[in-house]
Scaffold this motif. Sequence first.
Motif, PDB file in Angstrom:
ATOM      1  N   GLN A  45       0.837  -1.195   0.000  1.00 43.86           N
ATOM      2  CA  GLN A  45       0.000   0.000   0.000  1.00 43.86           C
ATOM      3  C   GLN A  45       0.876   1.251   0.000  1.00 43.86           C
ATOM      4  O   GLN A  45       0.644   2.168  -0.784  1.00 43.86           O
ATOM      5  N   PHE A  75      -7.424   0.723  -7.179  1.00 42.72           N
ATOM      6  CA  PHE A  75      -8.101  -0.569  -7.104  1.00 42.72           C
ATOM      7  C   PHE A  75      -7.110  -1.694  -6.795  1.00 42.72           C
ATOM      8  O   PHE A  75      -7.467  -2.674  -6.143  1.00 42.72           O
ATOM      9  N   GLY A  76      -5.861  -1.545  -7.227  1.00 47.93           N
ATOM     10  CA  GLY A  76      -4.833  -2.507  -6.843  1.00 47.93           C
ATOM     11  C   GLY A  76      -4.650  -2.537  -5.334  1.00 47.93           C
ATOM     12  O   GLY A  76      -4.598  -3.602  -4.709  1.00 47.93           O
ATOM     13  N   PHE A  79      -7.894  -4.046  -3.714  1.00 46.00           N
ATOM     14  CA  PHE A  79      -8.028  -5.496  -3.886  1.00 46.00           C
ATOM     15  C   PHE A  79      -6.880  -6.260  -3.235  1.00 46.00           C
ATOM     16  O   PHE A  79      -7.105  -7.242  -2.542  1.00 46.00           O
ATOM     17  N   PHE A  80      -5.638  -5.832  -3.481  1.00 48.31           N
ATOM     18  CA  PHE A  80      -4.495  -6.572  -2.950  1.00 48.31           C
ATOM     19  C   PHE A  80      -4.398  -6.392  -1.430  1.00 48.31           C
ATOM     20  O   PHE A  80      -4.559  -7.340  -0.675  1.00 48.31           O
ATOM     21  N   THR A 100      -6.971 -11.033  -4.059  1.00 48.95           N
ATOM     22  CA  THR A 100      -5.575 -10.631  -3.872  1.00 48.95           C
ATOM     23  C   THR A 100      -4.793 -10.664  -5.181  1.00 48.95           C
ATOM     24  O   THR A 100      -4.166  -9.660  -5.547  1.00 48.95           O
ATOM     25  N   GLY A 103      -5.775  -7.823  -7.466  1.00 50.88           N
ATOM     26  CA  GLY A 103      -5.119  -6.572  -7.082  1.00 50.88           C
ATOM     27  C   GLY A 103      -3.683  -6.521  -7.582  1.00 50.88           C
ATOM     28  O   GLY A 103      -3.222  -5.494  -8.089  1.00 50.88           O
TER      29      GLY A 103
END
Length: 122
Positions: A45, A75-76, A79-80, A100, A103
């Motif tokens: 992140q 969105f990565g 989601f991840f 995951t 992402g």
Amino acid sequence: MNKNLTITSVLGAITIILGAFGAHALKERLGVQELKSFETAVKYQMFHVLVLLFINTTANFTSKIKNQLTLLFLFGILFFSGSIYAITFGVPAKLIWFITPLGGLLFIIGWLKMAFTFYKKQ
């Protein structure tokens, strides 16, 4: 663009909060592997928050490209990192296991789109 930078700044603050929460509050509650997964989510992140800062402050991209890259990386992150956070906090992995890697794929697409945009500018 200010909206993108505002969102990015808030994500940066959330990243620091989650990192501190993981280092202090979760240390006693999670096993080694779960804590390691949580730390991976926080790292990814933060890396992508920094990329978003770069994208949205550089003159190398048009507003359209900035918005496209911002969406891919946002969105990565969602989601991840978000799916790893969800699993850490009790959502059964078998329910969201596919989120995951999705992402991660969005991160890859974002990086490749950025590379392609730089390449086209040559």
